[in-house]
Design a protein around this motif. Structure first.
Motif, mmCIF file in Angstrom:
data_model
loop_
_atom_site.group_PDB
_atom_site.id
_atom_site.type_symbol
_atom_site.label_atom_id
_atom_site.label_comp_id
_atom_site.label_asym_id
_atom_site.label_seq_id
_atom_site.Cartn_x
_atom_site.Cartn_y
_atom_site.Cartn_z
ATOM 1 N N GLU A 7 0.853 -1.178 0.089
ATOM 2 C CA GLU A 7 -0.031 0.149 0.024
ATOM 3 C C GLU A 7 0.831 1.508 -0.020
ATOM 4 O OE1 GLU A 7 -3.863 -1.745 2.431
ATOM 5 O OE2 GLU A 7 -2.396 -0.803 3.581
ATOM 6 N N TYR A 8 2.130 1.195 0.886
ATOM 7 C CA TYR A 8 2.849 2.365 0.774
ATOM 8 C C TYR A 8 3.513 2.391 -0.617
ATOM 9 C CZ TYR A 8 2.672 2.137 6.018
ATOM 10 O OH TYR A 8 2.343 2.247 7.409
ATOM 11 N N PHE A 9 3.945 1.396 -1.216
ATOM 12 C CA PHE A 9 4.464 1.552 -2.524
ATOM 13 C C PHE A 9 3.648 2.066 -3.353
ATOM 14 C CE2 PHE A 9 5.788 -0.181 -6.385
ATOM 15 C CZ PHE A 9 7.197 0.499 -6.694
ATOM 16 N N ASN A 10 2.469 1.658 -3.267
ATOM 17 C CA ASN A 10 1.404 1.917 -4.362
ATOM 18 C C ASN A 10 1.015 3.530 -4.370
ATOM 19 O OD1 ASN A 10 -0.666 1.279 -6.610
ATOM 20 N ND2 ASN A 10 -1.902 2.193 -5.093
ATOM 21 N N ALA A 11 1.065 4.009 -3.000
ATOM 22 C CA ALA A 11 1.070 5.610 -2.735
ATOM 23 C C ALA A 11 2.133 5.988 -3.319
ATOM 24 C CB ALA A 11 0.673 5.817 -1.587
ATOM 25 N N LEU A 12 3.172 5.750 -3.132
ATOM 26 C CA LEU A 12 4.565 6.566 -3.387
ATOM 27 C C LEU A 12 4.460 6.624 -5.090
ATOM 28 C CD1 LEU A 12 7.169 7.595 -2.507
ATOM 29 C CD2 LEU A 12 7.999 5.494 -2.556
ATOM 30 N N GLY A 13 4.171 5.385 -5.533
ATOM 31 C CA GLY A 13 4.076 5.306 -7.184
ATOM 32 C C GLY A 13 3.291 6.303 -7.715
ATOM 33 N N GLU A 14 2.282 6.658 -7.043
ATOM 34 C CA GLU A 14 1.201 7.912 -7.559
ATOM 35 C C GLU A 14 1.638 9.072 -7.032
ATOM 36 O OE1 GLU A 14 -2.495 6.455 -5.936
ATOM 37 O OE2 GLU A 14 -2.780 4.745 -7.285
ATOM 38 N N LEU A 15 2.084 9.325 -5.857
ATOM 39 C CA LEU A 15 2.509 10.847 -5.162
ATOM 40 C C LEU A 15 3.829 11.114 -5.444
ATOM 41 C CD1 LEU A 15 0.628 10.360 -1.921
ATOM 42 C CD2 LEU A 15 -0.213 11.615 -3.816
ATOM 43 N N GLN A 20 4.582 13.188 1.459
ATOM 44 C CA GLN A 20 3.100 12.923 0.866
ATOM 45 C C GLN A 20 2.384 11.852 1.500
ATOM 46 O OE1 GLN A 20 1.599 14.765 -2.728
ATOM 47 N NE2 GLN A 20 3.662 16.027 -2.932
ATOM 48 N N VAL A 21 3.319 10.773 1.214
ATOM 49 C CA VAL A 21 2.926 9.368 1.502
ATOM 50 C C VAL A 21 2.693 9.144 3.024
ATOM 51 C CG1 VAL A 21 3.253 6.799 1.319
ATOM 52 C CG2 VAL A 21 3.603 8.409 -0.509
ATOM 53 N N ALA A 22 3.780 9.630 3.820
ATOM 54 C CA ALA A 22 3.806 9.539 5.254
ATOM 55 C C ALA A 22 2.585 10.364 5.611
ATOM 56 C CB ALA A 22 5.023 10.095 5.801
ATOM 57 N N SER A 53 17.823 16.761 -6.210
ATOM 58 C CA SER A 53 17.189 17.636 -5.346
ATOM 59 C C SER A 53 16.512 16.806 -4.189
ATOM 60 C CB SER A 53 16.452 18.508 -5.840
ATOM 61 O OG SER A 53 15.067 17.933 -6.047
ATOM 62 N N HIS A 54 16.324 15.584 -4.255
ATOM 63 C CA HIS A 54 15.694 14.866 -3.080
ATOM 64 C C HIS A 54 14.313 15.203 -2.750
ATOM 65 C CE1 HIS A 54 19.110 12.104 -2.123
ATOM 66 N NE2 HIS A 54 19.958 13.247 -2.618
ATOM 67 N N ARG A 55 13.695 16.054 -3.625
ATOM 68 C CA ARG A 55 12.372 16.527 -3.350
ATOM 69 C C ARG A 55 11.379 15.374 -3.691
ATOM 70 N NH1 ARG A 55 12.530 22.836 -5.287
ATOM 71 N NH2 ARG A 55 10.412 22.539 -4.661
ATOM 72 N N PHE A 56 11.520 14.722 -4.705
ATOM 73 C CA PHE A 56 10.501 13.781 -5.145
ATOM 74 C C PHE A 56 11.587 12.432 -5.725
ATOM 75 C CE2 PHE A 56 11.530 16.183 -9.026
ATOM 76 C CZ PHE A 56 11.791 15.297 -9.945
ATOM 77 N N VAL A 57 10.888 11.392 -6.005
ATOM 78 C CA VAL A 57 11.097 9.998 -6.305
ATOM 79 C C VAL A 57 10.719 9.742 -7.819
ATOM 80 C CG1 VAL A 57 11.588 9.277 -4.168
ATOM 81 C CG2 VAL A 57 9.610 8.722 -5.319
#
Length: 299
Positions: A7-15, A20-22, A53-57
């Motif tokens: 679930e965390y990975f799925n949200a990370l793939g979208e956000l 934001q996931v946390a 910039s480590h601001r997004f993945v």
């Protein structure tokens, strides 16, 4: 690895943001990071990369593959959760498009014991396209639907109950009433009164209108078949309708077939998830629907 990691990975793939996931799951950012590390250890590869910039993945190729499958896995688990909850509550959720329900119920209620059978179901009325979405998401256990093209979906078992055609209905005072059949071109001089937008009937009208360069005029849309019938009977306009939805009073109305090249089919089908375990009462309803459909073919 656990379901929450997915679930965390799925949200990370979208956000594409740990922060934001946390926030979405109300957990700390390290919780998300540890979950990603567990998944990467399991699959032995990098699933995400951070931008400079480590601001997004961003997802790696392997991460994109996992994301595609995780989405399906989570959707399927949600369907399972709903199916089990329905069973625990002893509820069977059935979808009926309102217009189709009127015709089907008029037939079902002639059968002995039907009232007691139907009382076991939670009946949901909505447009066919909405019922299809609810069926696929597990909110419905079974649904009837109407369409101008046969319904197919890899996740569904679909059975055809009725196939009808569309007709032009006019007042007996309309010049078209003298014709044994009409082309859609013949109707372009008369305003149409149609069912509300988004239904199979308006889809059939639009396909014909597209064919004739959108020259047909629409005067009004209504949700009620009988109101349309009264207006057509008064010669205010004409309509395109399948005879599966009969007008309450045909006196004063004339039903005219379309010529072969303009015929549009109307399909009434029922469907349920292919891997569904059908309740005995639902199986009884399906058998009754199948029998009534076959009896109609013999009439």
């Amino acid at each position: 690895m656990n379901l929450r990691d997915f679930e965390y990975f799925n949200a990370l793939g979208e956000l594409l943001s740990f922060t934001q996931v946390a926030t979405q799951f109300n957990v700390s950012q390290p919780t998300i990071s540890y979950a990603m590390k567990r998944l990467e250890q399991r699959y032995g590869c990098d699933l995400i990369q951070k931008d400079p910039s480590h601001r997004f993945v961003v997802l790696t190729r392997e991460g994109e593959i996992l994301k595609a499958h995780v989405t399906s896995i989570l959707d399927e688990l949600l369907v399972v959760d709903r199916a089990i909850e329905h069973a625990k509550q002893n509820k069977i959720h059935i979808g009926f498009p309102p217009l189709i329900r009127a015709r089907i119920f008029s037939k079902l209620l002639r059968e002995e014991g039907t009232v007691n059978l139907i009382s076991n179901f939670d009946l949901i009325s909505a447009r066919s396209k909405d019922l299809l979405e609810n069926l696929l998401s597990g909110q419905l256990d079974f649904s009837l639907m109407g369409s101008v093209t046969p319904l197919t979906h890899p996740s569904l078992t679909v059975e055809l109950l009725y196939e009808r055609e569309f007709f032009i209905f006019v007042s007996k005072d309309n010049p078209l009433s003298q014709k044994s059949e009409v082309s859609f071109a013949d109707t372009l001089d008369y305003p149409f009164i149609l069912l509300e937008r988004g239904l199979a009937h308006t889809g059939a009208f639009q396909s014909l209108n597209d064919k004739y360069k959108n020259k047909a005029k629409v005067l009004l849309h209504f949700s009620d078949v009988h109101t349309i019938g009264q207006l057509v009977k008064s010669n205010i306009g004409i309509t395109l309708m399948t005879d599966f939805l009969p007008f309450q009073d045909m006196d004063g109305l004339v039903k005219i077939p379309l010529v072969a090249e303009d015929k549009v089919p109307f399909y009434v089908q029922y469907a349920y998830l292919r891997n569904a375990v059908l309740d005995e009462k639902l199986q009884e309803l399906i058998a009754m629907l199948d029998r009534l459909s076959k009896e109609d073919e013999l009439v």
